[in-house]
Design an enzyme around this catalytic site. Sequence first.
Site, short mmCIF file in Angstrom:
data_model
loop_
_atom_site.label_atom_id
_atom_site.label_comp_id
_atom_site.label_asym_id
_atom_site.label_seq_id
_atom_site.Cartn_x
_atom_site.Cartn_y
_atom_site.Cartn_z
N HIS A 24 0.80 -1.23 0.00
CA HIS A 24 0.00 0.00 0.00
C HIS A 24 0.84 1.29 0.00
O HIS A 24 0.73 2.15 0.86
CB HIS A 24 -1.16 -0.01 0.99
CG HIS A 24 -0.88 -0.21 2.46
ND1 HIS A 24 0.05 0.48 3.16
CD2 HIS A 24 -1.51 -1.01 3.36
CE1 HIS A 24 0.01 0.11 4.42
NE2 HIS A 24 -0.91 -0.80 4.58
N HIS A 78 -6.28 -9.23 13.52
CA HIS A 78 -6.31 -7.96 12.78
C HIS A 78 -7.12 -8.16 11.51
O HIS A 78 -6.94 -9.16 10.81
CB HIS A 78 -4.85 -7.61 12.47
CG HIS A 78 -4.60 -6.35 11.74
ND1 HIS A 78 -5.48 -5.29 11.71
CD2 HIS A 78 -3.51 -5.94 11.01
CE1 HIS A 78 -4.95 -4.31 11.00
NE2 HIS A 78 -3.78 -4.69 10.56
N GLU A 80 -7.01 -6.43 8.69
CA GLU A 80 -6.38 -6.13 7.40
C GLU A 80 -6.10 -7.42 6.63
O GLU A 80 -5.69 -8.43 7.19
CB GLU A 80 -5.09 -5.31 7.60
CG GLU A 80 -4.67 -4.67 6.28
CD GLU A 80 -3.63 -3.57 6.44
OE1 GLU A 80 -3.01 -3.43 7.50
OE2 GLU A 80 -3.44 -2.84 5.43
N ASP A 82 -3.96 -8.65 4.59
CA ASP A 82 -2.72 -9.43 4.48
C ASP A 82 -2.69 -10.53 5.53
O ASP A 82 -1.92 -11.48 5.42
CB ASP A 82 -1.46 -8.54 4.56
CG ASP A 82 -1.47 -7.54 5.70
OD1 ASP A 82 -2.56 -7.20 6.19
OD2 ASP A 82 -0.38 -7.10 6.11
N HIS A 145 -1.90 -2.10 13.89
CA HIS A 145 -1.83 -0.89 13.11
C HIS A 145 -3.21 -0.32 12.77
O HIS A 145 -3.32 0.77 12.20
CB HIS A 145 -0.98 -1.26 11.89
CG HIS A 145 -1.32 -0.84 10.55
ND1 HIS A 145 -1.68 -1.64 9.50
CD2 HIS A 145 -1.31 0.41 10.07
CE1 HIS A 145 -1.87 -0.96 8.43
NE2 HIS A 145 -1.66 0.30 8.73
N ASP A 164 1.26 -6.79 13.71
CA ASP A 164 2.13 -5.96 12.87
C ASP A 164 3.31 -5.37 13.66
O ASP A 164 4.39 -5.14 13.09
CB ASP A 164 1.33 -4.79 12.28
CG ASP A 164 0.46 -5.21 11.09
OD1 ASP A 164 0.79 -6.20 10.43
OD2 ASP A 164 -0.56 -4.54 10.85
N TYR A 192 9.80 -0.34 8.36
CA TYR A 192 8.40 -0.71 8.64
C TYR A 192 7.78 0.28 9.63
O TYR A 192 6.68 0.79 9.42
CB TYR A 192 8.37 -2.14 9.21
CG TYR A 192 6.98 -2.69 9.34
CD1 TYR A 192 6.44 -3.47 8.32
CD2 TYR A 192 6.20 -2.44 10.46
CE1 TYR A 192 5.14 -3.95 8.42
CE2 TYR A 192 4.91 -2.92 10.57
CZ TYR A 192 4.39 -3.69 9.55
OH TYR A 192 3.11 -4.17 9.65
N HIS A 223 4.90 -10.15 10.28
CA HIS A 223 5.72 -9.98 9.07
C HIS A 223 7.19 -10.18 9.43
O HIS A 223 7.65 -9.70 10.47
CB HIS A 223 5.58 -8.57 8.51
CG HIS A 223 4.20 -8.21 8.04
ND1 HIS A 223 3.64 -8.74 6.91
CD2 HIS A 223 3.28 -7.36 8.56
CE1 HIS A 223 2.43 -8.23 6.74
NE2 HIS A 223 2.17 -7.40 7.74
FE1 FEO Z 1 -1.95 -3.95 9.29
FE2 FEO Z 1 0.15 -6.45 8.23
O1 FEO Z 1 -1.44 -5.49 8.38
#
Ligand code: FEO
Length: 396
Positions: A24, A78, A80, A82, A145, A164, A192, A223
């Site tokens: 993103h 989360h 999101e 991903d 996040h 995250d 990051y 991640h």
């Molecule tokens: Fe906020 Fe890795 O997603």
Amino acid sequence: MKEVELAEGVYWVGAIDWNLRNFHGYSTHLGATYNAYLVVDDKIALIDTVKAPFYEEMLSRVSEIVSPGDIDYIVSHHVEMDHSGSLPMIVKEASKAELVTLERFGEAGLNKSFQRDWSFHAVKEGSELSLGKKKLVFIPTPMLHWPDSMASYMPEEKILFSMDAFGQHLATSSRFDDEVGLDTVMPEAAKYYANILMPFGDLIVRAVDKLGGLDIKTIAPSHGVVWRSYPEAIVNAYGSWGRGEVRKKAVIVYDTMWGSTDKMARAIAEGITDRGVEARLYKLTDSDRSDIMMEALDARALLIGSPTLNNGMFPTVAGFLCYLKGLKPRGRLATTFGSYGWAGGAVKAMQQELMQAGVELVESGLDFKFVPDKDELKKCVEFGRTMGERISASGD
Ligand code: FEO
């Protein structure tokens, strides 16, 4: 496929996105991973999933260890995508599993994102999920996040599944920090933080304080690599970044049309370094904005330069300032400079943008007509020296 075990019965079952180059709007030169974890105890829990195109990779890793149909809980830390993107598929495969998520924001967020009407095992601060000999204790970490974000802690193994937070975009065949080394992992963790978490410094400090009270042996983020040898290093780094700690360093970000603003940038940098302050230059046409933000993470000052184009700033500079405003770097000094032909406009436009970025504007912007001459370049050096003195005076 070799199983990756963090502790007895705790496995990494994520996916490696070797070719991701943009997350993103943030450049991911080294790719990314989406980390999912599997806990096999009396009950079996899958902690998070992976981005939808990588579902089969996750499923095959899970299937090496257990039959997916035997999963009892799927924890979604989360919303999101991903991390949640494979939920619709795994929910079908693990048909008896309960979906565990945060009561506040998680339930509504997942159902809206996937246009479903799933029922949830909702958790909140301090809720526990017993898996047999091990358990998960849930810790909301709002805005790390998204508002729905939470972490979980496994006291028996002292593992923090941090979501995250503490992550890095780094595709590697290694799964642990000591396998890639701090020299590789720390810059990616900094990048990051700078590009994803920088706006939430106060919340980071609060979260680090909260998590600092736990006895943590391993940090398993969503991640990048797992922190098993250097968890303290990344927690300390987050504390420092969250508090906005900087050093005597200036980042000069600019673009140029016919070289005049470039000449000014170089002369200003000379003045800054004359005062014993490090200066780094980035011409936006040739630089990546996420790399610049990583550079800015520990810089006391930002100097933004642009030629005037159509009474305003250069489009690359406007794009960078839009990105900067969103990331809200705090505790930074900032100023502007530029060149123009028949009428100015860029310096004023940049100052207006910077006023909304949370930085402290210092020194009137410096601008010169057409090509800066010898005297004007001397003024640029002086301008740089004044900024260097301000940076030095504001301490490390
Ligand atoms: Fe906020 Fe890795 O997603």
